[in-house]
Design an enzyme around this catalytic site. Sequence first.
Site, PDB file in Angstrom:
ATOM      1  N   HIS A 279      37.657  42.934  38.691  1.00 24.75           N
ATOM      2  CA  HIS A 279      38.694  42.856  39.559  1.00 24.75           C
ATOM      3  C   HIS A 279      40.043  43.725  38.956  1.00 24.75           C
ATOM      4  O   HIS A 279      40.486  43.053  37.761  1.00 24.75           O
ATOM      5  CB  HIS A 279      38.984  41.616  40.023  1.00 24.75           C
ATOM      6  CG  HIS A 279      40.178  41.495  40.717  1.00 24.75           C
ATOM      7  ND1 HIS A 279      40.474  42.112  41.962  1.00 24.75           N
ATOM      8  CD2 HIS A 279      41.389  40.550  40.629  1.00 24.75           C
ATOM      9  CE1 HIS A 279      41.595  41.751  42.426  1.00 24.75           C
ATOM     10  NE2 HIS A 279      41.996  40.876  41.626  1.00 24.75           N
TER      11      HIS A 279
ATOM     12  N   GLU B  75      39.952  33.593  39.987  1.00 22.41           N
ATOM     13  CA  GLU B  75      38.940  34.205  40.787  1.00 22.41           C
ATOM     14  C   GLU B  75      37.428  33.921  40.376  1.00 22.41           C
ATOM     15  O   GLU B  75      36.519  34.497  40.849  1.00 22.41           O
ATOM     16  CB  GLU B  75      39.128  35.683  40.809  1.00 22.41           C
ATOM     17  CG  GLU B  75      40.602  36.211  41.114  1.00 22.41           C
ATOM     18  CD  GLU B  75      41.049  35.865  42.715  1.00 22.41           C
ATOM     19  OE1 GLU B  75      40.114  35.535  43.539  1.00 22.41           O
ATOM     20  OE2 GLU B  75      42.319  36.268  42.909  1.00 22.41           O
TER      21      GLU B  75
ATOM     22  N   HIS C  98      45.762  44.250  47.760  1.00 26.29           N
ATOM     23  CA  HIS C  98      45.589  43.251  46.569  1.00 26.29           C
ATOM     24  C   HIS C  98      44.939  44.150  45.307  1.00 26.29           C
ATOM     25  O   HIS C  98      45.492  44.278  44.408  1.00 26.29           O
ATOM     26  CB  HIS C  98      45.126  42.050  46.771  1.00 26.29           C
ATOM     27  CG  HIS C  98      44.568  41.133  45.484  1.00 26.29           C
ATOM     28  ND1 HIS C  98      44.866  39.882  45.901  1.00 26.29           N
ATOM     29  CD2 HIS C  98      44.514  41.283  44.318  1.00 26.29           C
ATOM     30  CE1 HIS C  98      44.620  39.196  44.595  1.00 26.29           C
ATOM     31  NE2 HIS C  98      44.412  40.118  43.875  1.00 26.29           N
TER      32      HIS C  98
ATOM     33  N   HIS D 295      43.955  45.710  39.985  1.00 25.38           N
ATOM     34  CA  HIS D 295      45.042  45.825  40.922  1.00 25.38           C
ATOM     35  C   HIS D 295      45.175  47.446  40.684  1.00 25.38           C
ATOM     36  O   HIS D 295      46.299  47.905  40.089  1.00 25.38           O
ATOM     37  CB  HIS D 295      46.179  45.333  40.570  1.00 25.38           C
ATOM     38  CG  HIS D 295      45.834  43.709  40.848  1.00 25.38           C
ATOM     39  ND1 HIS D 295      47.016  42.889  40.390  1.00 25.38           N
ATOM     40  CD2 HIS D 295      44.967  42.854  41.056  1.00 25.38           C
ATOM     41  CE1 HIS D 295      46.562  41.319  40.481  1.00 25.38           C
ATOM     42  NE2 HIS D 295      45.318  41.480  41.045  1.00 25.38           N
TER      43      HIS D 295
ATOM     44  N   GLU E 270      31.672  64.502  43.868  1.00 23.02           N
ATOM     45  CA  GLU E 270      30.912  63.366  43.008  1.00 23.02           C
ATOM     46  C   GLU E 270      30.971  61.834  43.638  1.00 23.02           C
ATOM     47  O   GLU E 270      30.318  61.123  43.298  1.00 23.02           O
ATOM     48  CB  GLU E 270      31.265  63.217  41.544  1.00 23.02           C
ATOM     49  CG  GLU E 270      32.740  62.680  41.275  1.00 23.02           C
ATOM     50  CD  GLU E 270      32.953  62.088  39.856  1.00 23.02           C
ATOM     51  OE1 GLU E 270      31.971  62.168  39.122  1.00 23.02           O
ATOM     52  OE2 GLU E 270      34.010  61.453  39.733  1.00 23.02           O
TER      53      GLU E 270
HETATM   54  P1  13P Z   1      43.973  35.161  36.975  1.00 23.85           P
HETATM   55  O1  13P Z   1      45.071  35.308  36.061  1.00 23.85           O
HETATM   56  O2  13P Z   1      43.640  33.749  37.376  1.00 23.85           O
HETATM   57  O3  13P Z   1      42.833  35.993  36.686  1.00 23.85           O
HETATM   58  O4  13P Z   1      44.648  35.988  38.295  1.00 23.85           O
HETATM   59  C1  13P Z   1      44.862  37.390  38.279  1.00 23.85           C
HETATM   60  C2  13P Z   1      44.548  37.920  39.455  1.00 23.85           C
HETATM   61  O5  13P Z   1      44.312  39.218  39.673  1.00 23.85           O
HETATM   62  C3  13P Z   1      44.280  37.081  40.885  1.00 23.85           C
HETATM   63  O6  13P Z   1      43.720  37.945  41.724  1.00 23.85           O
HETATM   64 ZN    ZN Z   2      44.162  40.106  41.690  1.00 21.98          ZN
END
Ligand code: 13P
Ligand code: ZN
Length: 275
Positions: free
Chosen positions: A140, A116, A211, A142, A170
């Site tokens: 980023h 990413e 995602h 999940h 909040e």
């Molecule tokens: P990477 O292992 O390349 O960082 O990818 C993980 C991920 O969350 C892709 O969206």
């Molecule tokens: Zn991801």
Amino acid sequence: MRILESKFVQGFIKMADDGYKQGWHERNGGNLSYRLKESEVESIRARLNAPGDWTPIGTSVPGLAGEFFMVTGTGKYFRNISVDPEVCVAIIELDDIGENYRIRWGLVEGGGPTSELPTHLMNHEVKKRVTGGRHRVIYHAHTTNTIALTFVLPLTDEVFTRELWEMATECPVVFPEGVGVIGWMVPGGRDIAIETSKLMEKYNVAIWAHHGMFCSGEDFDLTFGLMHTVEKSAEILIKVLSMSPTKLQTITPDNFRSLEKDFHVELPERFLYEK
Ligand code: 13P
Ligand code: ZN
């Protein structure tokens, strides 16, 4: 200065570990990047590796030319970052046109920066511009509950912002500008990077349907805290929706408006629509 002893490296590792403990980083899920300050680059310069070959970033970020970033490696597990950061993380340098990078530290067993990287760097470029250089962290993750909501709520900035705001007083104080949402896209490339960085022009949070989430912030605490606040709000919303499809009471548009004065925030009226 030993690189692993630098304050920014310690902060990076702690944030990765905190995210893992939240359950946001199964396998290699998620990635983190930090734009180094000039003083930080100078403090570690003597310990950087000799420059290797330039590799294309996959997009163009001229606003970041010559900058250094600490980034997680592609395929690396967040649960291993605190155990062996030199294997899981890299410091990269960008060239003088912002189109190529080279690794200057880390990834000692091989590999490259996160897949990413285009989204991270395009977000950094936007945030550097719109915050006058204050924002340095792009994260980023999940995030389970936020992902779950992308299956049942309309994928609009207005609905996500309003529903998340309503779940905790909040929230409008922590993310008064709201959150942006994009529908499902192929991750890891320039197209999703372009869409995400457009959202970063006005928000600090971008949700990727089915995602995860991207957050931007000034430092590790603020960026982690933002992700944590949004995700907790999503968890409350899921609990509410699981108990009942309708709310008996909630925070109203006028309640939100009355927060603005005391908490010195401006809440865009487009999120305070009548339902
Ligand atoms: P990477 O292992 O390349 O960082 O990818 C993980 C991920 O969350 C892709 O969206
Ligand atoms: Zn991801």
